[in-house]
Scaffold this active site. Sequence first.
Site, short mmCIF file in Angstrom:
data_model
loop_
_atom_site.label_atom_id
_atom_site.label_comp_id
_atom_site.label_asym_id
_atom_site.label_seq_id
_atom_site.Cartn_x
_atom_site.Cartn_y
_atom_site.Cartn_z
N ASN A 92 41.71 47.37 43.76
CA ASN A 92 41.81 45.91 43.70
C ASN A 92 42.31 45.45 42.34
OD1 ASN A 92 41.55 43.18 43.88
ND2 ASN A 92 39.40 43.15 44.42
N ASP A 93 41.42 45.45 41.34
CA ASP A 93 41.79 44.91 40.03
C ASP A 93 43.05 45.55 39.44
OD1 ASP A 93 39.68 43.14 40.03
OD2 ASP A 93 38.31 44.54 39.05
N VAL A 94 43.25 46.82 39.72
CA VAL A 94 44.38 47.53 39.10
C VAL A 94 45.72 47.11 39.69
CG1 VAL A 94 42.98 49.53 38.51
CG2 VAL A 94 44.22 49.52 40.66
N THR A 95 45.69 46.26 40.74
CA THR A 95 46.94 45.77 41.30
C THR A 95 47.14 44.29 41.01
OG1 THR A 95 45.89 45.13 43.38
CG2 THR A 95 46.73 47.37 43.23
N ALA A 100 35.99 43.21 38.13
CA ALA A 100 36.18 42.27 37.03
C ALA A 100 35.72 40.87 37.43
CB ALA A 100 37.63 42.25 36.58
#
Lengths: 465, 102
Positions: free
Chosen positions: A394-397, A435
């Site tokens: 999720n956050d890494v995209t 996050a």
Amino acid sequence: MLSANLSAIFYLISGVLFILALRGLSSPETSRQGNFFGILGMAIAVIVTFLSIGNFSAGFLIVLIFLLIGGLIGAFIAYKIPMTAMPELVAGFHSLVGLSAVFVAIAAFLNPEAFNLGSPGNIKLGSLIEMSIGAAVGAITFSGSIIAFLKLQGIMSGSPITFKGQHPLNALILISIIVIIYLLCSTQSSNLFWILLTISFLIGFLLIIPIGGADMPVVISMLNSYSGWAAAGIGFTLENTALIITGALVGSSGAILSYIMCKGMNRSFFNVILGGFGATEQSVSSQNKEQRPVKSGNADDAAFLMKNASSVIIVPGYGMAVAQAQHALREMVDTLKKNDIKVSYAIHPVAGRMPGHMNVLLAEANVPYDEVFELEEINNDFANADVAFVIGANDVTNPVAKTDPQSPIYGMPVLDVEKCKSVLFVKRSLSPGYAGIDNDLFYKENTLMLFADAKKMTEDITKNL
Amino acid sequence: MEIDPFIFRLSIFILSIFIGYYVVWSVTPSLHTPLMSVTNAISSVIIVGAIIAGLAGNSDSIFSTSSIFGFLAISLAAVNIFGGFLVTQRMLAMYKKKKKDK
């Protein structure tokens, strides 16, 4: 009985073999040989220790029995452990290194004659300093790793535990550790030694509880580093080259991994260690929660999109590990490949719960490692790919890391998933990631959300292909 | 004046940190998990100290407090040595190259 000089040379050889063991990991082809060097180095160190003591009396048998018990337990764990549980296993192993460093330090403190360090109450000053540093770092490694283990295992909640006055308290304890080491060295009091161990255990516990679940890659690397420094401290006490070399290698290895992980999140080391990332940002996300339209689809739609693609990039994340979807994913990819679709995998440095977590899971599912790419290698390819299949990440995209300077993850390197012609997002719900921020990608025109368990969805897509 | 042997050990230590620095940067990121498990295994060379402590007792008193801590440390380190190397081997055996199907 081996002379001291000869055994020192053998310890040096085993230290060199350990360096070669790490060197081997520079590529998968040489890695197995490297592991063999490591085993050889360890065997040499153990045998030389027995020979240099040369005391094969009743104690020898007991040593062998304890060695065997530990060895059998270790071997049993190594064969039984599922690959998804690797972060917990590594955290557990770190705690053992820490505890054995503490035990060796205690043994040396109680019986310094055995190690040529002087007599009880009159231990050589240098040795006492080295010993107490080794013991304190070992104790911190032990209790810190136990907390990391409990958090990874899910026994303890992964959310950060913070309380008022936490940082001043930690600072106070750290300062008192230094003071106690100083007093211990001037008085040689065994009471101070036990107090030192107790508060070191306590600070290890306090240091790790405020750190949240997704920061575990940093924590595990950091504890890896600590276990090395503890070993080096004991190595100085025992005047053992193999232990000093190994401690330095492991210490710097863990430090480098922590650095790589922090860079992968664009956060400073201290920011992670001081903790509370997830807790502070939660409020921000609930404020701007507006209803925005989302396109959601089913396995049939996803299969249709992929069948008509010519290239697909897969972005796995922690959710894939939780759902144990790696085998189902590989089967889906096999079907895609049969239809002449080019497939590659994109791995973000902090995907999962420890460095390299995703790579091991994909390797377990028989994904060839030359189809798996790191962020820098593959990020330009998203623009030319037809479909990005995000599974459990999720956050890494999140493109917000590139566009919104207000965002807590601004500046974090992210995978340019949004540049693909279409994005498929396998996720259980719209809830934000670790996050605590909304992912703009969910609401993009070309994004199709697939709300389901990662494993089940992947299997369904394969059926529909 | 003679140099304290501690200085030599310190030199070994500092130089090893540099070796570690360069060697670990050359480790491919996909092998970072095996790196952690193998560093785990090799740091258990601390078993050397545990063996010395365990064998220190004389035949009258094999089980002194000191040697009992030694025995326990031997078991803990042995779990790590065997567990660490074997699990690394298991992982490394899984890393395969693409079959020649193209």
